[in-house]
Design a protein around this motif. Structure first.
Motif, short mmCIF file in Angstrom:
data_model
loop_
_atom_site.label_atom_id
_atom_site.label_comp_id
_atom_site.label_asym_id
_atom_site.label_seq_id
_atom_site.Cartn_x
_atom_site.Cartn_y
_atom_site.Cartn_z
N MET A 1 0.85 -1.19 0.00
CA MET A 1 0.00 0.00 0.00
C MET A 1 0.89 1.24 0.00
O MET A 1 1.85 1.33 0.75
N ARG A 2 0.55 2.21 -0.86
CA ARG A 2 1.32 3.43 -0.97
C ARG A 2 0.88 4.45 0.09
O ARG A 2 -0.26 4.48 0.50
N THR A 3 1.83 5.27 0.51
CA THR A 3 1.58 6.32 1.48
C THR A 3 1.13 7.58 0.75
O THR A 3 1.78 8.02 -0.20
N LEU A 4 0.03 8.17 1.20
CA LEU A 4 -0.47 9.42 0.63
C LEU A 4 -0.10 10.55 1.58
O LEU A 4 -0.51 10.57 2.74
N ILE A 5 0.70 11.50 1.07
CA ILE A 5 1.23 12.59 1.88
C ILE A 5 0.64 13.91 1.41
O ILE A 5 0.73 14.26 0.24
N SER A 6 0.05 14.64 2.33
CA SER A 6 -0.45 15.98 2.07
C SER A 6 0.62 16.98 2.47
O SER A 6 1.04 17.02 3.61
N SER A 7 1.07 17.78 1.50
CA SER A 7 2.10 18.78 1.75
C SER A 7 1.49 20.17 1.60
O SER A 7 0.87 20.45 0.58
N ALA A 8 1.66 21.02 2.61
CA ALA A 8 0.99 22.32 2.54
C ALA A 8 1.79 23.41 3.22
O ALA A 8 2.42 23.20 4.26
N PHE A 9 1.73 24.60 2.62
CA PHE A 9 2.07 25.84 3.30
C PHE A 9 0.77 26.26 3.97
O PHE A 9 -0.27 26.34 3.31
N ILE A 10 0.82 26.53 5.25
CA ILE A 10 -0.41 26.81 6.00
C ILE A 10 -0.17 27.93 7.00
O ILE A 10 0.87 27.99 7.65
N SER A 11 -1.13 28.84 7.09
CA SER A 11 -1.03 29.91 8.09
C SER A 11 -1.39 29.32 9.45
O SER A 11 -1.97 28.23 9.54
N LEU A 12 -1.08 30.05 10.50
CA LEU A 12 -1.37 29.57 11.85
C LEU A 12 -2.85 29.34 12.06
O LEU A 12 -3.24 28.46 12.83
N ASP A 13 -3.70 30.06 11.33
CA ASP A 13 -5.14 29.86 11.46
C ASP A 13 -5.71 28.92 10.39
O ASP A 13 -6.91 28.86 10.19
N GLY A 14 -4.85 28.15 9.73
CA GLY A 14 -5.31 27.07 8.88
C GLY A 14 -5.55 27.38 7.42
O GLY A 14 -6.00 26.52 6.66
N VAL A 15 -5.24 28.59 6.96
CA VAL A 15 -5.47 28.97 5.57
C VAL A 15 -4.36 28.43 4.68
O VAL A 15 -3.17 28.52 5.03
N VAL A 16 -4.73 27.88 3.53
CA VAL A 16 -3.77 27.39 2.54
C VAL A 16 -3.94 28.07 1.18
O VAL A 16 -3.18 27.81 0.25
N GLU A 17 -4.90 28.95 1.05
CA GLU A 17 -5.22 29.57 -0.24
C GLU A 17 -4.17 30.59 -0.68
O GLU A 17 -3.71 31.40 0.12
N GLY A 18 -3.80 30.54 -1.95
CA GLY A 18 -2.98 31.56 -2.58
C GLY A 18 -1.60 31.78 -2.01
O GLY A 18 -1.13 32.92 -2.00
N PRO A 19 -0.86 30.75 -1.59
CA PRO A 19 0.43 31.00 -0.96
C PRO A 19 1.48 31.57 -1.91
O PRO A 19 2.34 32.33 -1.50
N GLY A 20 1.38 31.25 -3.19
CA GLY A 20 2.42 31.65 -4.13
C GLY A 20 2.09 32.84 -4.99
O GLY A 20 2.86 33.19 -5.88
N GLY A 21 0.93 33.45 -4.81
CA GLY A 21 0.58 34.62 -5.60
C GLY A 21 -0.54 34.38 -6.59
O GLY A 21 -0.75 35.17 -7.50
N GLU A 22 -1.27 33.28 -6.43
CA GLU A 22 -2.38 32.97 -7.31
C GLU A 22 -3.42 34.09 -7.24
O GLU A 22 -3.69 34.62 -6.18
N PRO A 23 -4.01 34.44 -8.38
CA PRO A 23 -4.98 35.55 -8.40
C PRO A 23 -6.29 35.18 -7.71
O PRO A 23 -6.63 34.01 -7.56
N GLY A 24 -7.00 36.23 -7.29
CA GLY A 24 -8.35 36.05 -6.77
C GLY A 24 -8.45 35.94 -5.26
O GLY A 24 -9.54 35.78 -4.72
N TYR A 25 -7.34 36.04 -4.55
CA TYR A 25 -7.38 35.95 -3.09
C TYR A 25 -6.68 37.19 -2.53
O TYR A 25 -5.55 37.50 -2.93
N ARG A 26 -7.31 37.87 -1.62
CA ARG A 26 -6.80 39.17 -1.15
C ARG A 26 -5.42 39.09 -0.51
O ARG A 26 -4.65 40.04 -0.56
N ASN A 27 -5.06 37.97 0.10
CA ASN A 27 -3.74 37.83 0.73
C ASN A 27 -2.78 37.01 -0.13
O ASN A 27 -1.80 36.48 0.37
N SER A 28 -3.07 36.90 -1.41
CA SER A 28 -2.27 36.08 -2.31
C SER A 28 -0.78 36.40 -2.21
O SER A 28 -0.38 37.55 -2.12
#
Length: 190
Positions: free
Chosen positions: A1-28
């Motif tokens: 069985m293969r291991t499924l790994i979730s890798s994320a940049f995450i803020s202290l309050d759990g946000v993962v949206e727009g970490p690299g500059g993706e458009p459409g998010y105010r804190n992108s």
């Protein structure tokens, strides 16, 4: 069985949206705007490329990464690695041709079946909606989290708000860096 790994940049309050500059998010772009860059804090990203044998993405992340990552030196090890895109809407003729083999999975059952195959770890990058569904379905085996010392408020979160039984995690690796980032690697306890 293969291991499924979730890798994320995450803020202290759990946000993962727009970490690299993706458009459409105010804190992108929040990962590079307000936190000093320390290369050692990102060493886990190189380790992930060496250890993974496949990438799993949701459609939105695939459409964001596939035009850019194939030509980025930082992600060279991912270029020929098999990609799996979980989507009910991505057309079969839409995967890019310069980023290795891409297979479209239409359900979480197909992800579960993929995990049952032979091979090394499968890494999930980005893909907030997919991560929530995978977590709720009990398919994630490990989390690689780079926690940024930021509170972003609104934004897509790594974890859903589904009312479910407690999921226990075991911290297997951690490190704090001078810029306030924390690396936390958790195994999911079954």
């Amino acid at each position: 069985m293969r291991t499924l790994i979730s890798s994320a940049f995450i803020s202290l309050d759990g946000v993962v949206e727009g970490p690299g500059g993706e458009p459409g998010y105010r804190n992108s772009g929040w990962t590079f705007k307000d936190v000093e860059f320390l290369p050692e804090a990102f060493d886990i990203k190189g380790q992930e490329q060496k250890e993974a044998s496949a990438i799993l993405l949701g459609r939105t992340s695939y459409e964001a990464f596939s035009p850019v990552w194939p030509d980025m030196e930082e992600f060279a090890d991912y270029k020929e690695m098999p990609k799996y895109v979980v989507s009910t809407t991505l057309a079969e003729d839409k995967p890019v041709s310069n980023w290795g083999e891409t297979t479209i999975l239409r359900s979480l059952d197909e992800v579960a079946a993929l995990k049952e195959t032979e091979g090394g770890p499968i890494i999930v990058h980005g893909s907030a909606t997919l991560n929530q569904a995978l977590s709720d379905a009990g398919l994630i085996d490990r989390y690689h989290l780079l926690v940024f010392p930021l509170l972003l408020g609104a934004g897509k979160r790594l974890f859903s708000t589904t009312d479910k039984d407690t999921q226990k995690l075991k911290l297997i690796e951690h490190e704090a860096y001078a810029n306030g980032l924390q690396k936390n690697v958790f195994d999911v306890i079954r």
